[in-house]
Enzyme design. Sequence first.
Site, mmCIF file in Angstrom:
data_model
loop_
_atom_site.group_PDB
_atom_site.id
_atom_site.type_symbol
_atom_site.label_atom_id
_atom_site.label_comp_id
_atom_site.label_asym_id
_atom_site.label_seq_id
_atom_site.Cartn_x
_atom_site.Cartn_y
_atom_site.Cartn_z
ATOM 1 N N GLY A 152 -4.959 14.391 2.430
ATOM 2 C CA GLY A 152 -6.274 14.504 1.810
ATOM 3 C C GLY A 152 -7.011 13.188 1.682
ATOM 4 O O GLY A 152 -8.205 13.170 1.370
ATOM 5 N N LYS A 210 -9.001 9.856 2.801
ATOM 6 C CA LYS A 210 -9.932 9.516 3.872
ATOM 7 C C LYS A 210 -9.607 8.112 4.376
ATOM 8 O O LYS A 210 -9.483 7.176 3.589
ATOM 9 C CB LYS A 210 -11.372 9.606 3.370
ATOM 10 N N PRO A 239 -10.621 5.115 7.345
ATOM 11 C CA PRO A 239 -11.461 4.650 8.452
ATOM 12 C C PRO A 239 -10.674 4.627 9.760
ATOM 13 O O PRO A 239 -9.476 4.345 9.777
ATOM 14 C CB PRO A 239 -11.860 3.235 8.020
ATOM 15 N N GLY A 260 -6.835 -5.780 12.101
ATOM 16 C CA GLY A 260 -5.427 -6.132 12.123
ATOM 17 C C GLY A 260 -5.192 -7.609 11.886
ATOM 18 O O GLY A 260 -6.050 -8.447 12.156
ATOM 19 N N ASP A 283 -5.184 -3.750 8.031
ATOM 20 C CA ASP A 283 -3.791 -3.456 8.390
ATOM 21 C C ASP A 283 -2.972 -4.732 8.253
ATOM 22 O O ASP A 283 -3.293 -5.749 8.870
ATOM 23 C CB ASP A 283 -3.732 -2.931 9.825
ATOM 24 N N TYR A 311 4.402 -10.421 9.250
ATOM 25 C CA TYR A 311 3.361 -11.265 9.838
ATOM 26 C C TYR A 311 3.252 -12.605 9.112
ATOM 27 O O TYR A 311 2.590 -13.521 9.604
ATOM 28 C CB TYR A 311 1.997 -10.574 9.780
ATOM 29 N N LYS A 364 3.485 -2.350 5.655
ATOM 30 C CA LYS A 364 4.620 -1.807 6.394
ATOM 31 C C LYS A 364 5.945 -2.260 5.798
ATOM 32 O O LYS A 364 6.088 -3.412 5.368
ATOM 33 C CB LYS A 364 4.542 -2.228 7.867
ATOM 34 N N HIS A 408 7.951 0.404 9.501
ATOM 35 C CA HIS A 408 7.493 -0.370 10.649
ATOM 36 C C HIS A 408 8.243 -0.034 11.934
ATOM 37 O O HIS A 408 7.644 0.033 13.015
ATOM 38 C CB HIS A 408 7.638 -1.858 10.334
#
Length: 368
Positions: A19, A21, A23, A28, A53, A58, A87, A120
């Site tokens: 449910g 929303k 984009p 990234g 993201d 990272y 992640k 991940h």
Amino acid sequence: HITMVFGVIGGPVVTLASGLKMPMVAFGTWKAPSQETSAAVKAAVRCGYRFVDAANDYANEHDVGLALSELIRDGEVRREDLFVQAKLWNTNHRREHVRADLEQTLTDLRLDYVDSFVIHWPQAAPSTGRRPSTRLDGAYPAPEGEDSMFPVDGDGYFCSDEDCHYLETWEATEDLVDAGLCRSIGLSNFNRAQVLEVLQKPGRRYPVDVLQCECHAYLQQKDLVDFCRIHGIQFQCYSPLGSGETHLGVTTSPSGTIPLKDPFVATLAEKYGKSPGQILLKFQLQRGLALVTKSVNEDRIKSNFDIFDWHLDDDDFHAFAQINYGWRHLQWREISHHPDYPFPEELPHNYVLEKAPMVSSSGQSLSY
């Protein structure tokens, strides 16, 4: 059921199975240098991105968090208007380690919750299974006694925790939804059989909202995309431009080049008056796929988001089938000794396990 509507800011939006929303176009942060990440995130939000993201391996989530906190503080964006995805890293698949992973991410991001939290990779490798490892322990390969996020054994190979399975991990991520630390959960780099196993898990309490996988013009993932659509999972493309020429590439492109330099793509770019990158991104968006774009260059950040008010015509769209080579750029073969490694069918015949590369996931060369 997934539907798509268009917003003024943030681009097209889908309603996920839960449910929420989301984009369709994310900014990234993989391989973004730490010193450039905050400025890049701010530039992205200011030009309209509302989906960010991130991932703890990272090694720049604290920079992402700095940017988001300043944007929110200064009234440039509201938290409720952002969709932030993080992640779970491979060292933290055991049930008792999952929450610690997300809690460090939330600390780094300066947030109380993330909107999406995905596993991940399906395999608990690199991992020792002994304790949780986060950015603070090092997002780079190191001897296993140092408990970094990429533990390496005494022989130079990535450690592998084979007593942990991703169904146990999935249950632990469901607990995070209950705790209000994330609003939805999903998967990344899982193959079709592994996704199906999660879907068929007895007692599963939350939907698999997203599956994020490598997907670009040379690896269109048609069967996996259709599988996700049938089961109400929103497919997210990472490396939608084809990964480029990075340190992770291990096989030669069947075309002799990369998607960004493909002659067919160049022809379309000239026809539509767009860049090759915009053509590649538009192709995926027109397929109904979400995508993660990344750059630290402000002009390219803007260009990657300028893909909503035009379309590829039907003939050009369908002509992309001619360059669907099935070329996977990111194989990460050095962790293929784990039984849950997702791409065993793509390993070379008689493949011999390689030692851990002395490079971080962001491409920084290392030694110890």
